[in-house]
Design a protein around this motif. Sequence first.
Motif, PDB file in Angstrom:
ATOM      1  N   ALA A   1       0.822  -1.209   0.000  1.00 36.93           N
ATOM      2  CA  ALA A   1       0.000   0.000   0.000  1.00 36.93           C
ATOM      3  C   ALA A   1       0.852   1.253   0.000  1.00 36.93           C
ATOM      4  CB  ALA A   1      -0.907   0.001   1.221  1.00 36.93           C
ATOM      5  N   VAL A   2       0.412   2.246  -0.777  1.00 43.03           N
ATOM      6  CA  VAL A   2       0.999   3.576  -0.762  1.00 43.03           C
ATOM      7  C   VAL A   2      -0.116   4.577  -0.945  1.00 43.03           C
ATOM      8  CG1 VAL A   2       3.200   2.813  -1.710  1.00 43.03           C
ATOM      9  CG2 VAL A   2       1.393   3.557  -3.243  1.00 43.03           C
TER      10      VAL A   2
ATOM     11  N   ASP B   1      -1.497  -3.105  -9.983  1.00 45.46           N
ATOM     12  CA  ASP B   1      -0.146  -3.575 -10.262  1.00 45.46           C
ATOM     13  C   ASP B   1       0.867  -2.569  -9.742  1.00 45.46           C
ATOM     14  OD1 ASP B   1       1.957  -5.076 -11.179  1.00 45.46           O
ATOM     15  OD2 ASP B   1       1.753  -4.470 -13.275  1.00 45.46           O
ATOM     16  N   GLY B   2       1.298  -2.749  -8.519  1.00 48.43           N
ATOM     17  CA  GLY B   2       2.363  -1.933  -7.964  1.00 48.43           C
ATOM     18  C   GLY B   2       1.883  -0.685  -7.249  1.00 48.43           C
TER      19      GLY B   2
ATOM     20  N   SER C   1      -2.424  -3.823  -4.154  1.00 44.44           N
ATOM     21  CA  SER C   1      -2.497  -4.640  -5.354  1.00 44.44           C
ATOM     22  C   SER C   1      -2.517  -6.106  -4.977  1.00 44.44           C
ATOM     23  CB  SER C   1      -1.297  -4.363  -6.271  1.00 44.44           C
ATOM     24  OG  SER C   1      -1.324  -3.050  -6.764  1.00 44.44           O
ATOM     25  N   GLY C   2      -3.245  -6.905  -5.737  1.00 42.95           N
ATOM     26  CA  GLY C   2      -3.265  -8.339  -5.512  1.00 42.95           C
ATOM     27  C   GLY C   2      -4.569  -8.961  -5.975  1.00 42.95           C
ATOM     28  N   THR C   3      -4.562 -10.270  -6.071  1.00 46.87           N
ATOM     29  CA  THR C   3      -5.826 -10.950  -6.343  1.00 46.87           C
ATOM     30  C   THR C   3      -6.790 -10.763  -5.188  1.00 46.87           C
ATOM     31  OG1 THR C   3      -4.941 -13.050  -5.492  1.00 46.87           O
ATOM     32  CG2 THR C   3      -4.786 -12.666  -7.873  1.00 46.87           C
ATOM     33  N   SER C   4      -6.259 -10.389  -4.013  1.00 53.66           N
ATOM     34  CA  SER C   4      -7.123 -10.026  -2.886  1.00 53.66           C
ATOM     35  C   SER C   4      -8.024  -8.852  -3.231  1.00 53.66           C
ATOM     36  CB  SER C   4      -6.286  -9.656  -1.661  1.00 53.66           C
ATOM     37  OG  SER C   4      -5.744 -10.783  -1.044  1.00 53.66           O
ATOM     38  N   MET C   5      -7.570  -7.976  -4.102  1.00 54.08           N
ATOM     39  CA  MET C   5      -8.349  -6.822  -4.528  1.00 54.08           C
ATOM     40  C   MET C   5      -9.267  -7.177  -5.703  1.00 54.08           C
ATOM     41  SD  MET C   5      -5.546  -5.861  -2.869  1.00 54.08           S
ATOM     42  CE  MET C   5      -6.421  -5.999  -1.303  1.00 54.08           C
ATOM     43  N   ALA C   6      -8.869  -8.165  -6.506  1.00 55.39           N
ATOM     44  CA  ALA C   6      -9.692  -8.580  -7.645  1.00 55.39           C
ATOM     45  C   ALA C   6     -10.960  -9.289  -7.181  1.00 55.39           C
ATOM     46  CB  ALA C   6      -8.877  -9.485  -8.572  1.00 55.39           C
ATOM     47  N   ALA C   7     -10.821 -10.202  -6.236  1.00 50.71           N
ATOM     48  CA  ALA C   7     -11.977 -10.994  -5.795  1.00 50.71           C
ATOM     49  C   ALA C   7     -13.144 -10.137  -5.321  1.00 50.71           C
ATOM     50  CB  ALA C   7     -11.548 -11.979  -4.707  1.00 50.71           C
TER      51      ALA C   7
ATOM     52  N   VAL D   1      -1.665  -9.556 -14.736  1.00 54.50           N
ATOM     53  CA  VAL D   1      -0.453  -9.094 -14.059  1.00 54.50           C
ATOM     54  C   VAL D   1       0.438 -10.294 -13.736  1.00 54.50           C
ATOM     55  CG1 VAL D   1      -1.387  -6.964 -13.130  1.00 54.50           C
ATOM     56  CG2 VAL D   1      -1.755  -9.090 -11.893  1.00 54.50           C
ATOM     57  N   ASP D   2       1.727 -10.042 -13.658  1.00 53.53           N
ATOM     58  CA  ASP D   2       2.694 -11.125 -13.483  1.00 53.53           C
ATOM     59  C   ASP D   2       2.451 -11.923 -12.209  1.00 53.53           C
ATOM     60  OD1 ASP D   2       3.930 -10.414 -15.840  1.00 53.53           O
ATOM     61  OD2 ASP D   2       5.548  -9.274 -14.880  1.00 53.53           O
TER      62      ASP D   2
END
Length: 490
Positions: A15-16, A258-259, A279-285, A238-239
């Motif tokens: 997080a930023v 992503d980043g 960022s993460g799949t945690s945010m996608a779900a 994303v990678d």
Amino acid sequence: MTIRNFSALALLAGAVAASPVLAQNAPITEATANQGLVLINAQAANSLGFTGAGVTVGVLDSGIDATHPDLRPNLATFSYDGNTGGPALRDYDMHGTHVSGIIAAARNGAGLQGVAYDAKLALMVPKTAAGDGEAQADVAIADVYGRALNANVRIFNNSWGFDYYTGTPQGRAMLDTVMRAQIEVFKRAVALDSVIVFSTGNEYQSQPNTQAGLPYYVPELARNWLAVTAVDLSGEIVDYANRCGLAAAWCLAAPGGDGEDAGIVSTVPLDQGGYDRSSGTSMAAPHVTGAVAVARQMFPTASGADLARFVLVTATDVGAAGLDPVYGWGLLNMGNMAAARSGLGAGLTAQSAWAADQGQAVMLQGLDGRLKSQGAPGAWAAAQGGRSRHDGAATVPGAEADSLGLMAGYDLAVGEAARVGAALSWTTTDLDERGAANSAEVKAFTLAVYGAATRGQLFVDGSAGVHRRDYSLTRANVAGAAGAVLGAQG
């Protein structure tokens, strides 16, 4: 990912930025502070009044800042913190607050809004202790799930997972060692027609984590399961995101960021700034879970399995054509969901009700013919058919319906001035909307009693019965929807 305390269940939370800031030079509004909502066309559904109102979403995570002004209005009456035995009011990390905001941050004129900004959030925090491993987490997870199911929660977001992967020997071994309690409670959840959403994980793998891919091992879960991989804010995979892999049949993609400069903006605890990027799949779900809540409001009587499939088939096909091991069904698209409930889809639903009436009319014609018959008493059979036309309107296409009915009955009593009997009928009506490539099929079974009597110049006749109707609606005009059938209901 290794299970430590519960905060370790969070997948990726880099997080930023301390306030909702767009990477692009665009006006910041509640609806655009999280650019993920723009990418999935959430506004298309929200503008039609589909905001998750009346729907409760369970969020198994690290907790929530219950004092946050964007979250406080949307807290459900049920929540549970296994560490205190009471309601979930604090966040042991920041992850749960961030995930919750993506799903259902309130639209209140400030900050940002969630995908389903009128839905209610039921936080579920498993009990953890220092040194606990997967086996203890398994029991704690099953416990909070059971409590939520008892509270009638039926949609669940899971932005967490164990560090084992679908289709690997290690992933298979986990089922009998550290996932037994979860599997049993998930079976119960599906039996209760819940929808369960899991992130695929962030370990650069070609396969999702074992929880996201669980229907690969337990097939009866598949119809109510959704796995979610992550794309950046331009819609590219994303990678870091584990791909759909063996879970492709129940998997799709959603914005995960992503980043540091292109993460997903959402709520965080007030003592950490109130808003932040992760960022993460945690945010996608949670984007997908919010869409499921919106779909539930759209179709309040549809099954959970129908809702899960609806979200899949309305995704935009990206990557390799068709179902693929990277994106699964494609990118979540709430614009397509909205199209299914705007003039096109709503019209089809209304047309199917009209088609059912046409089938009923065919059945009544057959009964009327028998009542007017001068034939001998006893058993009888008849066939009826018809074609009807319905003119369209500016937003609803016209339609034609073809009906066929088969009837058989028996006259229970016949006299010079009266006839009484019983009949069983089957009718089918096929409807096609003109110029819309949409169709409906309505099948009905009817058990009826009928009677007629005359006296001089006076006469009376009538019928009464019970029926079952099965509807199947095929919507082929929504982009990316692949002609999906939604809500075959009796």
